[in-house]
Design an enzyme around this catalytic site. Sequence first.
Site: not given
Ligand code: PBG
Length: 327
Positions: A194, A247
Amino acid sequence: MDLTHRPRRLRGSEPVRRMCRETRLSRDSLIYPIFVDETLSGRRSIDSLPGQYHYGLDSVTEAVSECLDAGVGRCILFGIPAEKDAEGSSAWAEDGVVQQAIRRIRAEFPDFYILTDVCLCEYTSHGHCGVLKGEAVDNDPTVEILAKTALSHVRAGADMVAPSDMMDGRVGAIRRTLDENGFQETPILAYSAKYASAFYGPFREAAGSAPAFGDRRGYQMDPHNRREARKECALDAEEGADMLMIKPALPYLDVIRDCSQAFDLPMCAYQVSGEYAMIKAAGERGMVDEHQVMLESAVSIFRAGADMLISYFARELARAITEGEIG
Ligand code: PBG
């Protein structure tokens, strides 16, 4: 004989092209994100994500029927709680927003497949993905809380949990906790790679989860790094992840490619809020053909090696597959 003018493209017409497609898309590989807001009754549109809604607990099953109408049988739930505190304690409360939403969906749609996002940033008053020691997230106590949260989701009826926090050791801790409580068969989809991405902007507005200070670079990945994603995937795989996730999706196709080839686990991609918002915004202004750009982006993500996709476009994509536009 002069061979220089032979066509190099595939000979034949549409039926041949369809038969020879290298990438296949299925409605079964689509997951739709649903935001449930504990303070809301009915639904309210999300400004930063045109066409998307916050659902109150009384209307969350409407979101599910719309998925089913479109041919999408899977969702991932995100909760927006009424109360936040420093520990994010509403994340694992038995009557927390996600737990209640799961029970309501289960009651009406017993076969609908429910994943849950396991993270604390929507539940903490400071908006970070864990408990803090000073201004940094304290890894180990956070992992314990995440495991408790995952267990409470599964107890409420979730089919799969998806930890998105990026703390060290959380997949192993969740696996042990689920196993010890009799949920050996519940899979874990690990948000493995991520990236610390600006593409999450609209989501943070939607989920009210922007950090109150600092950023998430201490626990999310540096976009300059590709090999590091393999390291993260390897650790999650070792700890017992059933599926891996990359992601965002489109800006990280190289990472999807790499990791899907390097690991024998199913690979999920998350087309995040900023990717969706950009396509919508450019489409609304007539700058691109929204529908075609949506289709092409999804095909690209699968072509790169994803086996499944979380997308705010999941319903439109499912319809396009049904209509034979892609797939
Ligand atoms: C929670 C989370 C996030 C997203 C999914 N789970 C936000 C982040 O990491 O700030 C982002 C999903 C999206 O942008 O559609 N941690």
